[in-house]
Design an enzyme around this catalytic site. Structure first.
Site, short mmCIF file in Angstrom:
data_model
loop_
_atom_site.label_atom_id
_atom_site.label_comp_id
_atom_site.label_asym_id
_atom_site.label_seq_id
_atom_site.Cartn_x
_atom_site.Cartn_y
_atom_site.Cartn_z
N GLU A 1 0.76 -1.26 -0.08
CA GLU A 1 -0.14 0.00 -0.03
C GLU A 1 0.87 1.33 0.09
OE1 GLU A 1 -2.75 -1.04 -1.00
OE2 GLU A 1 -4.31 -0.43 0.71
N THR B 1 -6.06 9.00 -6.19
CA THR B 1 -6.02 8.89 -4.75
C THR B 1 -5.77 10.21 -4.32
OG1 THR B 1 -6.00 6.64 -4.59
CG2 THR B 1 -5.41 7.68 -2.70
#
Lengths: 306, 306
Positions: free
Chosen positions: B128, B181
């Site tokens: 991540e 994002t």
């Protein structure tokens, strides 16, 4: 039933991470209240022992809470109230909440319980509004329902009762200083960093999860407050020493009770709670600061007839 | 065992009130991954179908996650990875998390499970970190553990798995737009009002309580976000219409999945979830906006060998 005597428990609001939403009920610290039916309608507060509080119904939190309740139910009799205060006003363990909640709980008994305990919360909140200007539920809810309570929402009111893990004890020390709720409110900042807010709601989630799963370690890991405690704790003499002592003596966590100045610690089992009390007492003894101290099981029942 | 094939489920992070701390695992949406032992040590990604992603180990989230894991365990063999992507990158339902978590889960199987699922989370978080610059756990934790997960704390890492109520379904619609994002992050404000923060942690508490007590109504009442959703939802075409449609069709709640652009709704039972999907589809059909839509039971097991 023409008369009822009730025990009105003290409560700890906020519980570190849960500012304005969480609270718990204490077991053996509280006021007593006698409420009697009278032929004459209306509410009369006839006696208050242990505190210098107004007898006038409209100026007393118990009177105001009961007035709010009587707007929603017909009573063909009146009420006479005697209040025996043991919880000091301004101690931070729900003194006004005990009286507000006690009056509506006792009157509800005399009326044959037309309201559930949860339904009584909104009436008791009117007493809180008189006391602090803010109709908050975080003390009256645990006083009425027992255990832990979460005020998910104040408007509309949505309260969740969570049973206490069996072995949970609280130690509460009340330094004999005056700390006005208004002063404790005035140090708060109206904005918080997103980062701290995330930390806080992670801990609220952890505490609730710990309560449902009786995971004492998780409860302990969740008892942190990086938003309010840093601002308010400076108003409480010896706060850091008391908290440190509690943690060193095995507390799961420790923080400010309500808006202070009382400081609470939670622990697993009475022996640890007693040890914490001894350690806390020594801190204030060393500082020559007078205090009261309580060791209580968490009271899972709440307000009760005695 | 020389080869393992795993299902790598999609996930919904944040869940309205629980920004950065809550997530859930989906049941029938996810990638597949095959991991094989090789005589030659090291990690080789030999095949990626369904997405244009780098094969270089150090540039691929699966590779990076597995590299992090191999720093803590000795393997006397190497790993060959084939990835079959079904979750679109940038959809907001945990595409990078599925690959990161999948690689470490599969390799752990081949190694005889030296790590628990919970222990794998920290390795998967390194994937991540490569994907978003931030080693967050709110997708990899539910992908690995299933059900609902609470990241009480990121540092030190403290993750609580909460079983899903039996009849809980998710409907997720993914409008085919690109929402980076980084853009979804840039609209966030670094401070929030104390009032909104209190509302949010009341709702986090309510949601956790609702999950433990299988109280679907409470889950629904808690699914609100007054901090992030107002800022991010403007980046998602038709957000208000989709959410309104979901609620009108019986959703317990609806909000942005992760950082978007996918929008989720939770409901009790598959029939309601299907009805919600139909209503959501009609909204985007009317807008001539292409989309993918999924109806899934909440997956209480997480990542699994197939």
């Amino acid at each position: 039933m023409n008369e009822v005597k009730v025990f009105c428990p003290a409560t700890i609001a906020n519980l570190s991470c849960g500012f304005d939403v969480l609270g718990l009920c204490l077991d053996n610290v509280g006021d007593e209240m006698i409420v009697r039916k009278t032929a004459e309608k209306g509410i009369r507060i006839t006696k208050i022992e242990g505190a210098n509080l107004p007898l006038e119904t409209e100026k007393n939190v118990a009177g105001v809470a009961l007035l709010a309740m009587l707007e929603e139910v017909d009573a063909d009799f009146g009420f006479e109230i005697e209040i025996y205060k043991h919880i000091k006003a301004g101690s931070g363990i729900g003194s006004s909440a005990a009286s507000s909640a006690g009056a509506v709980f006792a009157a509800n008994e005399l009326l044959g319980n037309p309201f559930t305990r949860k339904e009584l919360v909104k009436f008791a909140m009117q007493g809180e509004k008189l006391a602090s200007g803010n109709a908050h539920a975080d003390n009256v809810a645990p006083a009425l329902l027992g255990g832990f309570t979460l005020v998910r929402s104040s408007n509309p009111l949505d309260i969740i009762k969570i049973d206490s893990p069996d072995e949970l004890f609280a130690t509460v020390i009340h330094p004999q200083i005056e700390l006005k709720t208004s002063d404790a409110r005035s140090v708060l900042k109206q904005t918080v960093s997103l980062k701290s807010a995330i930390t806080q709601w992670g801990n609220v989630g952890g505490l609730i999860a710990g309560l449902y799963t009786q995971d004492y370690d998780l409860i302990g890991r969740s008892l942190h407050d990086e938003i309010v405690e840093p601002l308010r704790s400076v108003l409480i003499p010896g706060f850091d020493l008391i908290k440190q002592s509690a943690l060193e003596n095995g507390a799961l966590g420790s923080g400010i009770s309500g808006s202070g100045p009382s400081i609470f610690a939670l622990s697993r089992g009475k022996a640890t709670a007693d040890k914490i009390a001894k350690g806390m007492s020594e801190v204030y003894d060393t500082m020559n600061l007078p205090y009261e101290i309580h060791v209580c099981k968490v009271n899972d029942t709440g307000m009760r007839v005695i």
